[in-house]
Design a protein around this motif. Sequence first.
Motif, PDB file in Angstrom:
ATOM      1  N   CYS A  75       0.077  -1.163  -0.036  1.00  0.00           N
ATOM      2  CA  CYS A  75       0.254   0.010   0.297  1.00  0.00           C
ATOM      3  C   CYS A  75       0.632   1.137   0.222  1.00  0.00           C
ATOM      4  CB  CYS A  75      -1.009  -0.490   1.599  1.00  0.00           C
ATOM      5  SG  CYS A  75      -1.831   0.959   0.856  1.00  0.00           S
ATOM      6  N   ASP A 124       0.091   3.378   1.971  1.00  0.00           N
ATOM      7  CA  ASP A 124       0.391   4.317   2.998  1.00  0.00           C
ATOM      8  C   ASP A 124       1.658   4.333   3.608  1.00  0.00           C
ATOM      9  OD1 ASP A 124      -2.096   3.474   5.827  1.00  0.00           O
ATOM     10  OD2 ASP A 124      -0.338   4.319   6.007  1.00  0.00           O
ATOM     11  N   GLY A 153      -3.636  -0.350  -0.835  1.00  0.00           N
ATOM     12  CA  GLY A 153      -4.595  -1.736  -0.579  1.00  0.00           C
ATOM     13  C   GLY A 153      -3.602  -3.019  -1.831  1.00  0.00           C
ATOM     14  N   HIS A 167      -1.496  -4.080   5.039  1.00  0.00           N
ATOM     15  CA  HIS A 167      -1.278  -3.877   6.194  1.00  0.00           C
ATOM     16  C   HIS A 167      -2.780  -3.519   6.849  1.00  0.00           C
ATOM     17  CE1 HIS A 167      -2.527   0.748   5.264  1.00  0.00           C
ATOM     18  NE2 HIS A 167      -2.235   0.202   4.529  1.00  0.00           N
ATOM     19  N   CYS A 182      -5.701  -0.318   6.960  1.00  0.00           N
ATOM     20  CA  CYS A 182      -6.008   0.555   5.891  1.00  0.00           C
ATOM     21  C   CYS A 182      -7.542   1.268   4.721  1.00  0.00           C
ATOM     22  CB  CYS A 182      -5.841  -0.906   4.236  1.00  0.00           C
ATOM     23  SG  CYS A 182      -5.784  -0.353   3.645  1.00  0.00           S
ATOM     24  N   GLY A 183      -6.488   1.945   4.590  1.00  0.00           N
ATOM     25  CA  GLY A 183      -7.616   3.617   4.750  1.00  0.00           C
ATOM     26  C   GLY A 183      -8.769   2.950   2.936  1.00  0.00           C
TER      27      GLY A 183
HETATM   28 ZN   LIG Z   1      -3.598   0.886   3.173  1.00  0.00          ZN
END
Ligand SMILES: [Zn+2]
Length: 179
Positions: free
Chosen positions: A48, A50, A69, A96, A99-100
């Motif tokens: 991801c 992130d 993702g 992870h 995750c957003g």
């Molecule tokens: Zn994520």
Amino acid sequence: MHRLTKISTIADIFPEYRQTPIGLLLEYHNLNRPFDSYDKAQLLVGMCMDNRKHLHIPDNFAFIIRSGGANLRYSEFKVSYAIAVGHVKHIALVAHNNCGMVNLISRKGQFIDGLVNNAGWSKERAEEHFMNFAPMFEIGNEIDFVISETIRLRLRYPRITIVPMLYQIEDNRIYLIQE
Ligand SMILES: [Zn+2]
């Protein structure tokens, strides 16, 4: 429910992955294996975008594709390139927790307001953008999604070893997923 395997010693790494680039990734990141030197990539990591994660690996060790993702559906040409031209035979797909991209729809208002206020978009254009793309990137659950991506990529690239993993942001460790 898929169970996670914590990697605290080499013995925790599934035997089929030991002494492969997958096992080395886990040894470098989790077990502080001293860095070896590489002149070419040994594997491809999909993870991801992130900001809370970063890999502890040697220079030149891995190609890395970062995408919300760890979704590689829209990065397939790059995957093919790493295999065809980069000669990697292993892919680690690292999801992870927290995750957003999970429950993206709940952040619709925030997304639209943010584009309007921060990027100068009109509300209509921002809304259309969200509605066009959110369904492509929404994931229901991090682990289920990374397993489905693994299965999809194994069918697409049958000679490549593809392994789903989970990065826990609380301890910055990578876990193997028992499929
Ligand atoms: Zn994520």
